[in-house]
Design a protein around this motif. Structure first.
Motif, PDB file in Angstrom:
ATOM      1  N   PRO A 140     -40.266 -40.623-100.674  1.00  0.00           N
ATOM      2  CA  PRO A 140     -41.345 -41.584-100.426  1.00  0.00           C
ATOM      3  C   PRO A 140     -41.438 -41.916 -98.930  1.00  0.00           C
ATOM      4  N   VAL A 141     -42.660 -41.987 -98.433  1.00  0.00           N
ATOM      5  CA  VAL A 141     -42.902 -42.337 -97.033  1.00  0.00           C
ATOM      6  C   VAL A 141     -43.742 -43.601 -96.999  1.00  0.00           C
ATOM      7  N   ALA A 142     -43.279 -44.612 -96.276  1.00  0.00           N
ATOM      8  CA  ALA A 142     -43.980 -45.904 -96.231  1.00  0.00           C
ATOM      9  C   ALA A 142     -44.358 -46.246 -94.802  1.00  0.00           C
ATOM     10  N   VAL A 143     -45.416 -47.047 -94.651  1.00  0.00           N
ATOM     11  CA  VAL A 143     -45.731 -47.610 -93.342  1.00  0.00           C
ATOM     12  C   VAL A 143     -44.809 -48.813 -93.112  1.00  0.00           C
ATOM     13  N   PRO A 144     -44.605 -49.203 -91.832  1.00  0.00           N
ATOM     14  CA  PRO A 144     -43.643 -50.280 -91.548  1.00  0.00           C
ATOM     15  C   PRO A 144     -43.912 -51.579 -92.312  1.00  0.00           C
ATOM     16  N   HIS A 145     -45.188 -51.962 -92.396  1.00  0.00           N
ATOM     17  CA  HIS A 145     -45.488 -53.235 -93.057  1.00  0.00           C
ATOM     18  C   HIS A 145     -45.058 -53.210 -94.525  1.00  0.00           C
ATOM     19  N   HIS A 146     -45.335 -52.110 -95.195  1.00  0.00           N
ATOM     20  CA  HIS A 146     -44.956 -51.989 -96.605  1.00  0.00           C
ATOM     21  C   HIS A 146     -43.432 -51.971 -96.760  1.00  0.00           C
ATOM     22  N   ALA A 147     -42.772 -51.217 -95.897  1.00  0.00           N
ATOM     23  CA  ALA A 147     -41.307 -51.161 -95.957  1.00  0.00           C
ATOM     24  C   ALA A 147     -40.709 -52.549 -95.726  1.00  0.00           C
ATOM     25  N   LEU A 153     -33.950 -37.990 -86.312  1.00  0.00           N
ATOM     26  CA  LEU A 153     -32.908 -37.879 -87.340  1.00  0.00           C
ATOM     27  C   LEU A 153     -32.781 -36.459 -87.873  1.00  0.00           C
ATOM     28  N   HIS A 154     -31.563 -36.050 -88.129  1.00  0.00           N
ATOM     29  CA  HIS A 154     -31.274 -34.773 -88.784  1.00  0.00           C
ATOM     30  C   HIS A 154     -31.607 -34.905 -90.274  1.00  0.00           C
ATOM     31  N   ASN A 155     -32.034 -33.815 -90.888  1.00  0.00           N
ATOM     32  CA  ASN A 155     -32.378 -33.869 -92.314  1.00  0.00           C
ATOM     33  C   ASN A 155     -31.218 -34.363 -93.184  1.00  0.00           C
ATOM     34  N   ASP A 156     -29.984 -34.055 -92.791  1.00  0.00           N
ATOM     35  CA  ASP A 156     -28.831 -34.521 -93.572  1.00  0.00           C
ATOM     36  C   ASP A 156     -28.719 -36.044 -93.556  1.00  0.00           C
ATOM     37  N   ASP A 157     -29.232 -36.676 -92.502  1.00  0.00           N
ATOM     38  CA  ASP A 157     -29.262 -38.137 -92.462  1.00  0.00           C
ATOM     39  C   ASP A 157     -30.448 -38.683 -93.252  1.00  0.00           C
ATOM     40  N   VAL A 158     -31.585 -37.986 -93.156  1.00  0.00           N
ATOM     41  CA  VAL A 158     -32.778 -38.442 -93.883  1.00  0.00           C
ATOM     42  C   VAL A 158     -32.507 -38.442 -95.388  1.00  0.00           C
ATOM     43  N   VAL A 159     -31.715 -37.455 -95.852  1.00  0.00           N
ATOM     44  CA  VAL A 159     -31.389 -37.371 -97.279  1.00  0.00           C
ATOM     45  C   VAL A 159     -30.686 -38.640 -97.761  1.00  0.00           C
ATOM     46  N   LEU A 160     -29.936 -39.288 -96.885  1.00  0.00           N
ATOM     47  CA  LEU A 160     -29.207 -40.506 -97.272  1.00  0.00           C
ATOM     48  C   LEU A 160     -30.139 -41.692 -97.508  1.00  0.00           C
ATOM     49  N   ALA A 161     -31.390 -41.544 -97.109  1.00  0.00           N
ATOM     50  CA  ALA A 161     -32.321 -42.666 -97.208  1.00  0.00           C
ATOM     51  C   ALA A 161     -33.104 -42.628 -98.511  1.00  0.00           C
ATOM     52  N   ASP A 162     -33.460 -43.814 -99.022  1.00  0.00           N
ATOM     53  CA  ASP A 162     -34.325 -43.913-100.190  1.00  0.00           C
ATOM     54  C   ASP A 162     -35.772 -43.654 -99.816  1.00  0.00           C
ATOM     55  N   THR A 163     -36.137 -44.100 -98.630  1.00  0.00           N
ATOM     56  CA  THR A 163     -37.539 -44.064 -98.205  1.00  0.00           C
ATOM     57  C   THR A 163     -37.604 -43.767 -96.713  1.00  0.00           C
ATOM     58  N   VAL A 164     -38.587 -42.990 -96.329  1.00  0.00           N
ATOM     59  CA  VAL A 164     -38.853 -42.737 -94.913  1.00  0.00           C
ATOM     60  C   VAL A 164     -39.871 -43.754 -94.427  1.00  0.00           C
ATOM     61  N   ILE A 165     -39.644 -44.311 -93.247  1.00  0.00           N
ATOM     62  CA  ILE A 165     -40.670 -45.146 -92.612  1.00  0.00           C
ATOM     63  C   ILE A 165     -41.314 -44.321 -91.509  1.00  0.00           C
ATOM     64  N   SER A 166     -42.621 -44.221 -91.558  1.00  0.00           N
ATOM     65  CA  SER A 166     -43.340 -43.486 -90.531  1.00  0.00           C
ATOM     66  C   SER A 166     -44.407 -44.410 -89.953  1.00  0.00           C
ATOM     67  N   VAL A 167     -44.395 -44.593 -88.642  1.00  0.00           N
ATOM     68  CA  VAL A 167     -45.345 -45.497 -87.991  1.00  0.00           C
ATOM     69  C   VAL A 167     -46.624 -44.728 -87.694  1.00  0.00           C
ATOM     70  N   PRO A 168     -47.753 -45.134 -88.271  1.00  0.00           N
ATOM     71  CA  PRO A 168     -49.003 -44.439 -87.941  1.00  0.00           C
ATOM     72  C   PRO A 168     -49.386 -44.737 -86.487  1.00  0.00           C
ATOM     73  N   LEU A 169     -49.427 -43.704 -85.678  1.00  0.00           N
ATOM     74  CA  LEU A 169     -49.779 -43.859 -84.262  1.00  0.00           C
ATOM     75  C   LEU A 169     -50.781 -42.777 -83.893  1.00  0.00           C
ATOM     76  N   ASN A 170     -51.377 -42.930 -82.721  1.00  0.00           N
ATOM     77  CA  ASN A 170     -52.304 -41.940 -82.174  1.00  0.00           C
ATOM     78  C   ASN A 170     -51.686 -40.548 -82.292  1.00  0.00           C
ATOM     79  N   PRO A 171     -52.257 -39.677 -83.125  1.00  0.00           N
ATOM     80  CA  PRO A 171     -51.614 -38.374 -83.340  1.00  0.00           C
ATOM     81  C   PRO A 171     -51.506 -37.547 -82.067  1.00  0.00           C
TER      82      PRO A 171
END
Lengths: 264, 264
Positions: free
Chosen positions: A105-112, A137-155
């Protein structure tokens, strides 16, 4: 609102209680670590963990940039691995700008931040992982997380420095705990005028304008009066300001005069 | 969503259109000005104005820290006074942490950003004033603003640096223009499994567990099955993951065996 304390707390106490642990994985620059502590403390977060900081620990450059947030730095805990750093946590978020080849799951900061507040309320301990400055972050660290936080910014320009990323997540968390009106009229030394005082001023102004022939012809008077009243109505006048305006009208009626010391 | 363009725009185009002018009043450090341009561009803002920058203009230190946001810096306009810098704007906000002895609406960043979006829609040009690093905005500049923006922060540690203050306001503005779900499940290379495939896996697992005598005694079986199904239901499995789990069950049923090359 936060944590296990069921009694009513002030904003201040409340804001400093609980909240996510900030975990920096392999941070590189000490200066950034120090700036992270400031961004945390700005938003009432105090628990910092470091996984294998590149330049060892303690780090004088971190101390120099932590400034007033040195207490956060001094209480930071250092771990050899990310797994150890998250071992006592119930919920873990990973911050990353990248889309990963991983089902998560990927959430925006406000939702997280809203989720974190609910975890706080049920006494679940939460942490947020931030990767090293360049690689993330390395993928092995991301796996430890329940949810990814991704900040929507100017692409076209989406890279944040480490302390700014921590600032945005901490800010979203803190804002959900503050009890501040969205917007309010801050009064200076004088209270707002009551409506009777406003109408009293309107009538004096209109009487003066009648005398001067401004509210003319009579069929246009009602609309002109409404327009004028609206201008002052929108200004949310204080007592003091109404007094000032009475003085302005009174003085203008006297017309241009040579300045005199006796004039009040 | 923003500005005068009534056609449907992509996130990218939309985010870069319009938005508030960032006005730095008497900024001191060039490095901070450069970092402000990065915080702006992260959030799709490109119009920077400077009132009397302390170290003159252009400023090599600003260029060094602007990095990828150099286009924002190069297009910055310099003014002698704040009055001149806001002359073409319809709405002005002043950022300040302090309570002033002044009657003025005070808004939190999120609320101010919502207002700015509505002003964008009605083609009203908006600017946000930020004061010098140490002193903050002078009252004569605050008077030029319609509304004060005050960021609720830890009252014991509320000072933000200039670029961080710009980041938070720009971030709030940008977030209101992005069309990103609060939370979504990002899939890797495989689509989500359909429910029929899940049930197919559940039944194979349960058959294997029946054979092994795990789902015993019979009166407890329904509840045990429900609990097991719930575990996998919560995992939002993909096709590929269901296949992997089939393999796990199949292999476990064979029991411990010497590793063999022929084993599939």
């Amino acid at each position: 609102m936060a944590g296990t304390d069921s009694t009513q707390t002030t904003l201040d106490e409340n804001s400093i209680t609980g909240g996510p642990v900030i975990i920096l994985v392999k941070p590189q620059l000490g200066e950034n670590i120090g700036m992270v502590t400031r961004a945390m403390l700005n938003n009432g977060l105090t628990e910092l963990r470091l996984v294998k900081p590149r330049d060892g620990w303690p780090n004088p450059a971190a101390e120099a940039s932590a400034a007033g947030a040195i207490e956060v730095l001094e209480n930071a805990k250092v771990f050899e691995t990310t797994q150890e750093a998250v071992a006592d946590l119930h919920k873990v978020y990973a911050t990353t700008a990248r889309t990963r080849d991983m089902t998560k799951p990927v959430a925006v900061p406000h939702h997280a931040a809203k989720e974190m507040r609910t975890f706080d309320q049920s006494s679940q301990k939460v942490g947020v992982l931030f990767g090293p400055e360049k690689a993330g972050l390395h993928n092995d660290d991301v796996v430890l997380a329940d949810t990814v936080i991704s900040v929507p910014l100017n692409p076209k320009f989406s890279s944040l420095n480490l302390a700014q990323a921590v600032l945005l997540i901490s800010y979203e968390w803190y804002q959900l705990g503050v009890n501040v009106p969205d917007q309010e009229l801050i009064l200076g030394s004088s209270p707002l005028a009551i409506k009777g005082e406003l109408v009293n001023f309107y009538e004096r102004l209109e009487a003066a304008l009648d005398e001067s022939g401004f509210l003319w012809p009579p069929e246009k008077r009602p609309n002109m009066v409404r327009n004028l009243r609206n201008i002052f109505q929108r200004a949310h006048l204080t007592d003091q300001e109404v007094n000032t305006l009475h003085g302005v009208v009174k003085t203008l009626r006297l017309g241009p005069r040579v300045q005199s010391k006796s004039k009040k």
